[in-house]
Design a protein around this motif. Structure first.
Motif, PDB file in Angstrom:
ATOM      1  N   SER A 145      45.884  55.250  35.893  1.00  0.00           N
ATOM      2  CA  SER A 145      44.545  54.862  35.479  1.00  0.00           C
ATOM      3  C   SER A 145      43.843  56.079  34.893  1.00  0.00           C
ATOM      4  O   SER A 145      44.396  57.173  34.850  1.00  0.00           O
ATOM      5  CB  SER A 145      43.777  54.303  36.678  1.00  0.00           C
ATOM      6  OG  SER A 145      42.505  53.871  36.271  1.00  0.00           O
ATOM      7  N   ARG A 150      41.316  49.308  35.596  1.00  0.00           N
ATOM      8  CA  ARG A 150      42.562  48.672  35.166  1.00  0.00           C
ATOM      9  C   ARG A 150      42.719  48.851  33.660  1.00  0.00           C
ATOM     10  O   ARG A 150      41.772  48.635  32.902  1.00  0.00           O
ATOM     11  CB  ARG A 150      42.552  47.175  35.477  1.00  0.00           C
ATOM     12  CG  ARG A 150      42.510  46.785  36.944  1.00  0.00           C
ATOM     13  CD  ARG A 150      42.697  45.276  37.056  1.00  0.00           C
ATOM     14  NE  ARG A 150      42.606  44.770  38.410  1.00  0.00           N
ATOM     15  CZ  ARG A 150      41.533  44.170  38.924  1.00  0.00           C
ATOM     16  NH1 ARG A 150      40.456  43.995  38.172  1.00  0.00           N
ATOM     17  NH2 ARG A 150      41.520  43.728  40.160  1.00  0.00           N
ATOM     18  N   CYS A 197      43.692  47.194  30.793  1.00  0.00           N
ATOM     19  CA  CYS A 197      43.947  45.817  30.377  1.00  0.00           C
ATOM     20  C   CYS A 197      43.630  45.599  28.906  1.00  0.00           C
ATOM     21  O   CYS A 197      43.508  44.451  28.461  1.00  0.00           O
ATOM     22  CB  CYS A 197      43.098  44.857  31.211  1.00  0.00           C
ATOM     23  SG  CYS A 197      43.391  44.937  32.981  1.00  0.00           S
ATOM     24  N   ILE A 210      49.300  45.999  36.094  1.00  0.00           N
ATOM     25  CA  ILE A 210      48.742  46.162  34.763  1.00  0.00           C
ATOM     26  C   ILE A 210      49.912  46.445  33.814  1.00  0.00           C
ATOM     27  O   ILE A 210      50.998  46.807  34.258  1.00  0.00           O
ATOM     28  CB  ILE A 210      47.704  47.312  34.698  1.00  0.00           C
ATOM     29  CG1 ILE A 210      48.328  48.625  35.188  1.00  0.00           C
ATOM     30  CG2 ILE A 210      46.464  46.970  35.502  1.00  0.00           C
ATOM     31  CD1 ILE A 210      47.401  49.829  35.068  1.00  0.00           C
ATOM     32  N   ALA A 228      47.549  49.458  39.059  1.00  0.00           N
ATOM     33  CA  ALA A 228      46.339  50.275  38.921  1.00  0.00           C
ATOM     34  C   ALA A 228      45.837  50.650  40.317  1.00  0.00           C
ATOM     35  O   ALA A 228      45.635  49.766  41.154  1.00  0.00           O
ATOM     36  CB  ALA A 228      45.257  49.496  38.177  1.00  0.00           C
ATOM     37  N   CYS A 261      45.488  40.473  33.544  1.00  0.00           N
ATOM     38  CA  CYS A 261      45.270  41.860  33.974  1.00  0.00           C
ATOM     39  C   CYS A 261      43.836  42.045  34.450  1.00  0.00           C
ATOM     40  O   CYS A 261      43.584  42.581  35.536  1.00  0.00           O
ATOM     41  CB  CYS A 261      45.600  42.796  32.818  1.00  0.00           C
ATOM     42  SG  CYS A 261      45.350  44.550  33.191  1.00  0.00           S
TER      43      CYS A 261
END
Length: 223
Positions: free
Chosen positions: A1, A26, A28, A60, A108, A217
């Motif tokens: 992350s 996250r 995404c 993720i 994540a 996600c």
């Protein structure tokens, strides 16, 4: 992350700030950089983060190098690629697709337990690409190297302009040196990853494009 950043000055170990635990992010979302810059390739970004009441992390599709940890076996399955010197833009999508196709699921972290000291250049500390230029005493050398090695990443991801045929036509096959050792895994396929990450090839526009938002996600639907 991507951990939260700070720009404070640290003089000694005694001056280290206390890192306040925050909810994790996250990855995404991604975007395709436009133009003919040094690295016109997919760039990852954050989506909907954790809210703080989750009991477990969720999957993720992308790895971010800012806050990344795994078991040591990861380096056996996905060794760092020595043929991507000083690579910045493109490193994360290459790492993501190699790891996932090698059988590693990507999660994540629910909490940020570290911070990233990302200081602006005006504070006198160059970013690493600037230090490369300074080390070799050649302004712009990092950009020129990136323009070459980025084709290795684009080949792995599936960009039409970096297919094996295109690279052979331009007499640049050196960028694919040992690609079998430092390329895709053999547990899951390239197409399976493209579907998982909601990436698609657009032959007319000559690039790989991504969904603006990956619903599963953002909603944390994959444990």
């Amino acid at each position: 992350s991507y951990p939260p950043g700070f720009q404070g000055h640290i003089a000694t170990a005694d001056d280290l700030p206390t890192v306040k635990e925050t909810d994790g992010a996250r990855l995404c979302r991604c975007e395709t950089l436009k133009g003919k810059g040094p690295a016109p390739v997919i760039r990852l970004n954050t989506g909907v983060g954790y809210r703080g009441n989750e009991t477990r992390p969720t999957q993720i599709p992308f790895i971010a190098a800012g806050f990344f940890f795994a078991r040591a076996e990861f380096l056996v399955d996905v060794p760092f690629d020595p043929f991507l010197p000083w690579c910045f833009m493109g490193e994360e999508i290459a790492l993501s697709i190699r790891a996932w196709t090698s059988g590693w699921d990507i999660y994540a972290p629910r909490k940020n337990l570290i911070a990233h000291q990302y200081r602006p250049g005006k504070m006198g500390l160059p970013k690493f690409w600037e230090s490369v230029n300074q080390f070799w005493h050649r302004p712009g050398i990092h950009t020129r190297v990136t323009q070459i090695v980025i084709r290795r990443i684009k080949h792995m991801v599936g960009y039409p302009d970096s297919s094996l045929e295109k690279i052979q036509q331009s007499n640049e096959t050196v960028v694919l040196m040992d690609i079998d050792q430092y390329g895709m895994g053999n547990v899951r396929t390239w197409q399976e990853y493209m579907d998982f990450a909601e990436l698609h090839i657009d032959d007319e526009r000559g690039g790989v494009f991504c969904s603006n938002t990956i619903k599963w996600c953002n909603q944390g639907l994959k444990d």
